[in-house]
Scaffold this motif. Sequence first.
Motif, PDB file in Angstrom:
ATOM      1  N   ILE A 130       0.839  -1.195   0.000  1.00  0.00           N
ATOM      2  CA  ILE A 130       0.000   0.000   0.000  1.00  0.00           C
ATOM      3  C   ILE A 130       0.881   1.255   0.000  1.00  0.00           C
ATOM      4  O   ILE A 130       0.591   2.237  -0.690  1.00  0.00           O
ATOM      5  N   TYR A 131       1.970   1.214   0.781  1.00  0.00           N
ATOM      6  CA  TYR A 131       2.921   2.331   0.783  1.00  0.00           C
ATOM      7  C   TYR A 131       3.449   2.586  -0.627  1.00  0.00           C
ATOM      8  O   TYR A 131       3.523   3.725  -1.091  1.00  0.00           O
ATOM      9  N   LYS A 132       3.789   1.506  -1.333  1.00  0.00           N
ATOM     10  CA  LYS A 132       4.310   1.631  -2.697  1.00  0.00           C
ATOM     11  C   LYS A 132       3.231   2.224  -3.610  1.00  0.00           C
ATOM     12  O   LYS A 132       3.538   3.052  -4.480  1.00  0.00           O
ATOM     13  N   SER A 133       1.972   1.823  -3.409  1.00  0.00           N
ATOM     14  CA  SER A 133       0.884   2.368  -4.225  1.00  0.00           C
ATOM     15  C   SER A 133       0.745   3.873  -4.015  1.00  0.00           C
ATOM     16  O   SER A 133       0.576   4.637  -4.963  1.00  0.00           O
ATOM     17  N   TYR A 134       0.818   4.302  -2.748  1.00  0.00           N
ATOM     18  CA  TYR A 134       0.732   5.733  -2.456  1.00  0.00           C
ATOM     19  C   TYR A 134       1.955   6.484  -2.986  1.00  0.00           C
ATOM     20  O   TYR A 134       1.857   7.635  -3.428  1.00  0.00           O
ATOM     21  N   SER A 135       3.121   5.837  -2.922  1.00  0.00           N
ATOM     22  CA  SER A 135       4.332   6.459  -3.447  1.00  0.00           C
ATOM     23  C   SER A 135       4.206   6.675  -4.951  1.00  0.00           C
ATOM     24  O   SER A 135       4.551   7.750  -5.470  1.00  0.00           O
ATOM     25  N   ASP A 136       3.703   5.673  -5.654  1.00  0.00           N
ATOM     26  CA  ASP A 136       3.489   5.802  -7.099  1.00  0.00           C
ATOM     27  C   ASP A 136       2.445   6.877  -7.398  1.00  0.00           C
ATOM     28  O   ASP A 136       2.587   7.658  -8.350  1.00  0.00           O
ATOM     29  N   LEU A 137       1.378   6.904  -6.580  1.00  0.00           N
ATOM     30  CA  LEU A 137       0.324   7.906  -6.758  1.00  0.00           C
ATOM     31  C   LEU A 137       0.889   9.314  -6.590  1.00  0.00           C
ATOM     32  O   LEU A 137       0.566  10.227  -7.354  1.00  0.00           O
ATOM     33  N   SER A 138       1.745   9.471  -5.595  1.00  0.00           N
ATOM     34  CA  SER A 138       2.353  10.780  -5.335  1.00  0.00           C
ATOM     35  C   SER A 138       3.193  11.236  -6.521  1.00  0.00           C
ATOM     36  O   SER A 138       3.119  12.394  -6.949  1.00  0.00           O
ATOM     37  N   SER A 173      -3.405  18.341  -1.565  1.00  0.00           N
ATOM     38  CA  SER A 173      -3.792  16.982  -1.942  1.00  0.00           C
ATOM     39  C   SER A 173      -2.565  16.081  -1.984  1.00  0.00           C
ATOM     40  O   SER A 173      -2.611  14.927  -1.561  1.00  0.00           O
ATOM     41  N   ILE A 174      -1.447  16.606  -2.501  1.00  0.00           N
ATOM     42  CA  ILE A 174      -0.198  15.841  -2.520  1.00  0.00           C
ATOM     43  C   ILE A 174       0.300  15.626  -1.106  1.00  0.00           C
ATOM     44  O   ILE A 174       0.790  14.546  -0.752  1.00  0.00           O
ATOM     45  N   GLN A 175       0.171  16.666  -0.276  1.00  0.00           N
ATOM     46  CA  GLN A 175       0.600  16.538   1.123  1.00  0.00           C
ATOM     47  C   GLN A 175      -0.195  15.443   1.830  1.00  0.00           C
ATOM     48  O   GLN A 175       0.361  14.676   2.624  1.00  0.00           O
ATOM     49  N   ALA A 176      -1.510  15.375   1.540  1.00  0.00           N
ATOM     50  CA  ALA A 176      -2.346  14.344   2.166  1.00  0.00           C
ATOM     51  C   ALA A 176      -1.882  12.955   1.742  1.00  0.00           C
ATOM     52  O   ALA A 176      -1.814  12.022   2.555  1.00  0.00           O
ATOM     53  N   ILE A 177      -1.573  12.812   0.444  1.00  0.00           N
ATOM     54  CA  ILE A 177      -1.081  11.524  -0.055  1.00  0.00           C
ATOM     55  C   ILE A 177       0.251  11.181   0.592  1.00  0.00           C
ATOM     56  O   ILE A 177       0.480  10.052   1.041  1.00  0.00           O
ATOM     57  N   ASP A 178       1.148  12.166   0.649  1.00  0.00           N
ATOM     58  CA  ASP A 178       2.478  11.917   1.228  1.00  0.00           C
ATOM     59  C   ASP A 178       2.394  11.614   2.719  1.00  0.00           C
ATOM     60  O   ASP A 178       3.147  10.782   3.230  1.00  0.00           O
ATOM     61  N   THR A 179       1.471  12.286   3.410  1.00  0.00           N
ATOM     62  CA  THR A 179       1.298  11.995   4.842  1.00  0.00           C
ATOM     63  C   THR A 179       0.833  10.561   5.040  1.00  0.00           C
ATOM     64  O   THR A 179       1.329   9.836   5.903  1.00  0.00           O
ATOM     65  N   THR A 180      -0.143  10.147   4.220  1.00  0.00           N
ATOM     66  CA  THR A 180      -0.632   8.769   4.304  1.00  0.00           C
ATOM     67  C   THR A 180       0.474   7.790   3.937  1.00  0.00           C
ATOM     68  O   THR A 180       0.667   6.762   4.600  1.00  0.00           O
ATOM     69  N   LYS A 181       1.213   8.112   2.887  1.00  0.00           N
ATOM     70  CA  LYS A 181       2.329   7.260   2.449  1.00  0.00           C
ATOM     71  C   LYS A 181       3.343   7.080   3.573  1.00  0.00           C
ATOM     72  O   LYS A 181       3.774   5.950   3.861  1.00  0.00           O
TER      73      LYS A 181
END
Length: 501
Positions: free
Chosen positions: A225-233, A471-479
């Motif tokens: 899941i971390y990798k998925s969020y990293s790719d999304l970011s 929005s990117i910050q939210a993704i990166d925080t989750t990541k």
Amino acid sequence: MDEKSDGKIIGDGRSDFTQVVGEYQFEVDDKKFAILDLPGILGNEKEVQTAIDEGVEKAHVVFYVSKQPNPPQKGDEKSLGAIEKISHELSKHSEIYFLYNKPVRNPNSLKEELISDEDQNALKGVDKELSDKFSDVYEGHKTISAYPAFVALGYFYGGKNLKSQKNFLEKFSDTPKLLELSQVSQFSKWLTTDLVDNVKDKIKKSNYKKVTILLTETNDEVHRIYKSYSDLSKKNLGQLKFATDQLDQIEQSFKQKIEDTFEKTKRNFEQNVRQKLYDDIEKGLDAKTLKQELQQTIKSETDDLKKSVEKQIDVNLKEFSKEIEDVVSKYNIYLQENYKKMSINFNKSISPISSIKEFEFLGVEKAFKDLLRNIGLAVGGIVLAFFKGGAELIVVVPAIIGALANIALPVIKLVGIFSPNHVKSLERKYVNANLSTTISVLDSKLKKEGYNIKNKIKETTKNIESELDKSIQAIDTTKESYKAASNHLIELRNQIENGEL
């Protein structure tokens, strides 16, 4: 009476004969243990998967029972084979054995050497295959022939088992001998002594093994899941750059429109004032009336200019807002589509991450939901601010009127000495001189107003870009939360494996 015979739990050859876990408790020399009879894994495992999972979860030692002395079959692209199914079910355990139950139905087939050389060679292949698959948890194979022992010790009231019992006992009148030849007595002794010695240590080792495997599986899920969020970011950073470049272009375009608007209204103002006064001069005005008319025309045209500027700014602002909304909307749609495409299918069997789905929506989804609303407020705030700015133009009128007095008097005193045409020429020069001063004052005021508007636009664009960046910050925080969780799981697993817990 046959219904009361032993052996009702023995399969009849059909797959999935056993549907539930059977538990049989024993006590030997004050040692208590239970044998769990699980459904087979080679039939339709969907029908018995829950029973298998529950039984395997309870077990500390696992026997894979087979009537063939061969390594379990491997699967192919279409379906899992026995070896993959075994690996899936048994990989969490600390002791795994292969139990070869040699099928012997005829007394003449039961000899001093239960296992032939061919069987021995085949079992070596089994040991190698399972050792490679299960590394340190595979303990080797055991061999028995359960059926001769079963018919030797069972109670039957008819049926084929009673017939088999008579045949075996006719050939082997000594029941202990039958148990020895079938190797059931040896297996039973090992089962109740060596296997259950140090049972507390074995249970501890087995439970630790289960925990470390569970932590590994959980970490694999979390890291995926971390990798998925990293790719999304990474994907969205590129789109964010594209969106901010568009916003910068919209900002520059708006600024240019403001400059064009001010330049056009200033030019129209000059033309209108000059044309109006030139027409009045042609009609023949005295100096006093001309001065009053000049002041009145400038005041009237300044009021018109103010209204015209406000109207054009309103048009430009609406265009600006629409263009901004379009960029933000497309960016928001892009983000949400990418988010929906993410492969986050949570493994429900792994309890430690059961609440992750809720957590992730609290972060990323909330940022998406608030994005347009926040930007809409920001753009709307600018529109209101601009209309307040229009008041700045009102001070142009007294500033111009004050400037006119010093230029008008010297020119007017000369009127009456020259011919009418010459007087008109002087009056036009008077108008042009005052108009030049007026335009100078007006230009200064418009530049100041334009500077204020451009600053407001720049500030607003930066605020909008900041909202997009959230929005990117939210993704990166989750990541990063997943990354931290993964590191913690690895640390915890290592502590358990190193005996630190």
